[in-house]
Structures are given as C-alpha cells and as structure tokens.
Design an enzyme around this catalytic site. Structure first.
Site, short mmCIF file in Angstrom:
data_model
loop_
_atom_site.label_atom_id
_atom_site.label_comp_id
_atom_site.label_asym_id
_atom_site.label_seq_id
_atom_site.Cartn_x
_atom_site.Cartn_y
_atom_site.Cartn_z
N LYS A 1 0.83 -1.21 0.00
CA LYS A 1 0.00 0.00 0.00
C LYS A 1 0.86 1.26 0.00
CE LYS A 1 -2.21 -1.83 3.55
NZ LYS A 1 -1.82 -3.23 3.39
N ILE A 2 1.86 1.30 0.90
CA ILE A 2 2.67 2.51 1.02
C ILE A 2 3.66 2.62 -0.14
CG2 ILE A 2 4.38 3.70 2.47
CD1 ILE A 2 2.98 2.36 4.92
N THR B 1 11.25 4.37 6.25
CA THR B 1 10.06 4.73 7.05
C THR B 1 9.33 3.46 7.45
OG1 THR B 1 8.75 4.94 5.03
CG2 THR B 1 9.68 6.98 5.92
N SER B 2 10.00 2.31 7.36
CA SER B 2 9.29 1.04 7.56
C SER B 2 9.51 0.48 8.96
CB SER B 2 9.71 0.06 6.48
OG SER B 2 8.63 -0.75 6.15
N ARG B 3 10.60 -0.20 9.19
CA ARG B 3 10.95 -0.69 10.53
C ARG B 3 12.47 -0.59 10.68
NH1 ARG B 3 6.53 0.15 11.71
NH2 ARG B 3 4.94 -1.24 12.59
N ASP C 1 12.97 7.33 9.69
CA ASP C 1 11.81 7.58 10.55
C ASP C 1 11.70 6.48 11.60
OD1 ASP C 1 9.44 9.07 11.30
OD2 ASP C 1 8.25 7.44 10.45
N GLU D 1 14.59 1.84 18.67
CA GLU D 1 13.74 3.01 18.94
C GLU D 1 12.85 2.85 20.16
OE1 GLU D 1 11.49 3.01 15.18
OE2 GLU D 1 9.68 2.75 16.37
N HIS E 1 9.54 8.12 14.27
CA HIS E 1 8.40 7.28 13.87
C HIS E 1 7.12 8.13 13.76
CE1 HIS E 1 7.26 2.80 13.81
NE2 HIS E 1 6.35 3.48 13.13
N GLN E 2 7.22 9.19 12.98
CA GLN E 2 6.06 10.08 12.85
C GLN E 2 5.41 9.99 11.48
OE1 GLN E 2 8.31 13.98 13.36
NE2 GLN E 2 6.90 14.61 11.75
N PHE F 1 3.22 8.16 10.34
CA PHE F 1 1.75 7.95 10.38
C PHE F 1 1.00 9.18 10.89
CE2 PHE F 1 0.69 7.87 14.90
CZ PHE F 1 1.97 7.91 15.44
P1 NAI Z 1 1.80 -3.89 2.85
O1 NAI Z 1 1.62 -5.18 3.54
O2 NAI Z 1 0.68 -3.30 2.08
O3 NAI Z 1 3.05 -4.02 1.84
C1 NAI Z 1 4.25 -4.65 2.17
C2 NAI Z 1 4.89 -5.16 0.88
O4 NAI Z 1 6.17 -5.71 1.22
C3 NAI Z 1 4.07 -6.27 0.23
O5 NAI Z 1 3.90 -5.99 -1.15
C4 NAI Z 1 4.91 -7.52 0.44
O6 NAI Z 1 4.79 -8.46 -0.62
C5 NAI Z 1 6.30 -6.94 0.50
N1 NAI Z 1 7.27 -7.78 1.18
C6 NAI Z 1 7.07 -8.67 2.19
N2 NAI Z 1 8.23 -9.23 2.56
C7 NAI Z 1 9.17 -8.70 1.76
C8 NAI Z 1 10.58 -8.89 1.64
N3 NAI Z 1 11.23 -9.74 2.43
N4 NAI Z 1 11.24 -8.18 0.70
C9 NAI Z 1 10.57 -7.33 -0.12
N5 NAI Z 1 9.25 -7.11 -0.04
C10 NAI Z 1 8.57 -7.78 0.88
O7 NAI Z 1 2.33 -2.89 3.95
P2 NAI Z 1 2.27 -1.29 3.94
O8 NAI Z 1 0.98 -0.82 4.52
O9 NAI Z 1 2.69 -0.78 2.62
O10 NAI Z 1 3.39 -0.96 5.04
C11 NAI Z 1 4.76 -1.21 4.80
C12 NAI Z 1 5.52 -1.05 6.10
O11 NAI Z 1 5.48 0.32 6.51
C13 NAI Z 1 4.90 -1.80 7.29
O12 NAI Z 1 5.35 -3.13 7.34
C14 NAI Z 1 5.39 -1.02 8.46
O13 NAI Z 1 6.58 -1.60 8.92
C15 NAI Z 1 5.69 0.37 7.90
N6 NAI Z 1 4.86 1.42 8.47
C16 NAI Z 1 5.47 2.52 9.01
C17 NAI Z 1 4.74 3.55 9.55
C18 NAI Z 1 5.39 4.79 10.09
O14 NAI Z 1 4.74 5.56 10.81
N7 NAI Z 1 6.65 5.05 9.78
C19 NAI Z 1 3.27 3.47 9.61
C20 NAI Z 1 2.71 2.31 8.94
C21 NAI Z 1 3.49 1.31 8.43
#
Ligand code: NAI
Length: 347
Positions: free
Chosen positions: A157-158, A232-234, A258, A263, A295-296, A298
């Site tokens: 999604k992101i 911005t992921s983990r 982020d 953290e 981690h902002q 969101f």
């Molecule tokens: P999502 O589940 O829609 O997309 C994740 C994508 O990563 C999927 O297409 C999946 O196939 C792919 N994926 C899974 N394992 C993988 C790997 N080993 N290598 C490459 N691709 C892989 O998740 P969404 O909503 O896009 O969120 C992504 C990440 O963003 C979350 O996992 C979360 O860690 C992080 N996040 C950070 C926030 C923030 O405030 N900084 C807020 C919300 C999410």
C-alpha cells in the site's frame, strides 16, 4: 443498556486521547488511558478490562501473553499495522490479535518524500541558518530528483503510493518485492540490480526474519557510492552499525530515518536535557547528512482518525461476534488452513 466494553489503552499520547475520545463518543466503550507502555511490570494494570490496546513499541512477550490470559483478556487491539512487537505464534489459541491494516498509506509515503526532499535540498540546514539570519548558501548544494533512479523495496500500500509520488518527480522507478504485483506497470528487478542501479533506496517492506538487516555491510557495499537511503518502515531492516560505517566511508551519501532498530527505548519521549545512552543513534544524529524523525510517518489527522475508527470497530466487532476481519495470527497468509480465509476468527 449493554455493559460497556472496557479497554486498557497503553502508551497513550495526547494525540491518541484526542482522536479516540472523539471516536468513542457514540460507542459502547470505555477507555482507560495509561501513559505507561505495556511491559512485564505494567501488564497487571489490564486486570478487569476486556481488551488491551497497544502501539508499535509495546512489546508483548510470552510471559505477558500468559499473564493477559490469566487475567481473562482475550483481545489485543493493535492500533498500528505492523505486529512484529507481539509474540504472535505464542499468542495463538490464547489471545486474539487485531490490527489496523491501513490507516493512511499516504501519510507514510508522503513523509518518506518529505524526508528525502529535506535531506537532498538541505532544508534542515537552511531552516536553522535563516533563523540565525545567516543567508549564506555555502554547503547547501543539492541535486535534482528528476531523472534519478529510485529503488523501492516493498510495493504494498505505502510503497505503491511512494512509486507514484516519485513518478510525479520524473524519477526512474525500479522495485523489488518478494511477491511482485501481477499486471502492474512497475519495473521489478532482482535485489542485486536494485542495490547497483539506485541513486535513492526507499524501504517499504515489513520486518520479518527474512528482511531483518536487509541493509547490512554486504548489501551496502553493492550500492552506488553516495546512495541516499530512506527508511520509514521498521528500524531493524537496517543494521545501524553498518549504516554508520557506510556514512563514515562516504559510501552512503545520506540517510533519512523515521525508524531505528533500538527506537523502543527512545522514540516518543522527550530526552532533551538528558544524556543519551545509545551511542549509535547519537552518532547518527551528529552526522550532517542523516535526518531522524521519531516514527512520525503515520502522524496526520486523517491517519489518527482512521486508526481510532478501525481500532474501535475491531474491538466492537470481536466482542459482538467473536470474529474480526482484521484479526491476525502467525498462520495468516501462509497456510490455506487459517480460518480467517473463511471469514472466521483465526482460532
Ligand atoms: P503492505 O503489507 O501493504 O506491503 C508490504 C509489501 O512488502 C508487500 O507488497 C509484500 O509483498 C512486501 N514484502 C514482504 N516481505 C518482503 C521482503 N522480504 N522483501 C521485499 N518485499 C517484501 O504494507 P504497507 O501498509 O505498505 O506498510 C509497509 C511497512 O510500513 C509496514 O510493514 C510497516 O513496517 C511500515 N509502516 C510505518 C509507519 C510509520 O509511521 N513510519 C506506519 C505504517 C506502516
């Protein structure tokens, strides 16, 4: 009137309280906000409640799952998407876990671009200079995004929104995803090609055993010299020591973070005026080409309102029916036998 559902809400911040208070107004829920995180020491605060509501840095280990179970708690409502902070396999058959799968992918994707632009156009430096009436431009030279290659890891999604934002800037987008989207117009490449070809790399995949320390000394060595990293992921997707070495050796041109692997003991708290114990984050922050936000990604009004709405929908749905479409377990997505595939609860 039905008995109210009682929720013990941990790690409550002012912005959480504002959005959840607004959302709960016409619902049959009662929320007790605890400023403290959910920890082994605080878990007993959940006694007498129907559910606990937690965020990204509330760690739920095996012992805490057992305690919650003994206290009669059957529901952990995550008010976030990621669930790597909960021992999800151990929770199976004990405590149900629900989450907010998406609240505003735009918020995070836009924050990733905001960090990238700030970094490469030196906005963080210019802001401080002009506040001191220093209007010199020395050292502020940036580069155009137009025509540069960005490697996007994770096109969920992101990631997909970030791809579109980058296209708007006239960038050449390549991507890697473990499960590439079928029939998309995204150009997928192998990871080695992505490391080699990208001027900018942005991480949008979840943290799993496989993606843990995806960016490490070996993969950094494969990158273009001067590459800009955006995470911005983990935090643990990047090995922070290797990142620091890469910055010192000039292999990495800039980092926009982020998230940070350690953290949980730092982010969301005010440590100004304190001695920071974590040498790695202190050294990273001391670098002129590293930007850290806590981690902002969101944190937009839209996302906070969606988080509150989905979390309370999840709790109410689970309490009323014993099922929730946003329930997760360690089998979800991996095994056809996960009951949720049939619209039921995971166990
Ligand atoms: P999502 O589940 O829609 O997309 C994740 C994508 O990563 C999927 O297409 C999946 O196939 C792919 N994926 C899974 N394992 C993988 C790997 N080993 N290598 C490459 N691709 C892989 O998740 P969404 O909503 O896009 O969120 C992504 C990440 O963003 C979350 O996992 C979360 O860690 C992080 N996040 C950070 C926030 C923030 O405030 N900084 C807020 C919300 C999410």
């Amino acid at each position: 009137m039905n008995k109210k559902i009682r929720i013990a809400f941990f790690d409550a911040k002012d912005y959480d309280i504002a959005s959840f208070d607004q959302e709960k107004a016409n619902r049959n829920v009662e929320i007790s906000y605890f400023e403290t995180r959910l920890t082994e020491e605080t878990v007993r605060l959940a006694e007498g409640y129907d559910a606990v509501c937690i965020f990204v840095n509330d760690m739920v280990n095996r012992q805490m799952i057992d305690t919650l179970y003994d206290l009669g708690i059957r529901l952990i409502a995550l008010r976030c998407a990621g669930y790597n902070n909960v021992e999800i396999e151990y929770a199976f058959k004990k405590v149900h876990v629900v989450r907010v799968p998406a609240y505003s992918p735009y918020a995070v994707a836009e924050h990733a671009m905001a960090l990238l632009l700030t970094s490469i156009r030196r906005i963080h430096k210019a802001y401080i200079r002009t506040r001191d009436f220093n209007f010199s431009l020395s050292g502020l030279t940036g580069f155009d995004l137009h025509g540069k290659t960005v490697g996007v890891i994770g096109t969920g999604k992101i990631g997909r929104i970030f791809v579109n934002i980058c296209r708007g800037f006239g960038m050449n987008v390549i991507a890697y995803d473990k499960y590439p989207m079928a029939d998309s117009d995204i150009k997928y490449v192998e990871l080695d090609e992505l490391w080699r070809e990208s001027d900018i790399i942005s991480l949008h995949c979840p943290l799993t055993d496989e993606s843990h320390n995806l960016v490490n000394a070996d993969t950094i060595a494969k990158m273009k010299k001067g590459v800009v990293l955006v995470n911005t992921s983990r935090g643990a997707l990047i090995n922070s020591e290797a990142l620091l070495d890469g910055i010192k050796s000039r292999q990495i041109g800039a980092a926009c973070l982020d998230v940070y692997d350690e953290e949980s003991s730092i982010f969301f708290h005010d440590f100004s005026g304190h001695i920071v114990e974590d040498d790695t984050i202190a050294r990273l922050i001391s670098m002129p080409n590293v930007i850290v936000s806590s981690h902002q990604g969101f944190l937009t009004k839209e996302a906070l309102s969606n988080i509150a709405e989905t979390t309370l929908n999840n709790v109410e749905e689970f309490m009323a029916t014993g099922c929730c479409k946003n329930e997760i377990c360690y089998k979800c997505g991996k095994f056809a036998e996960c009951n949720r595939e049939q619209g039921m609860k995971c166990f």
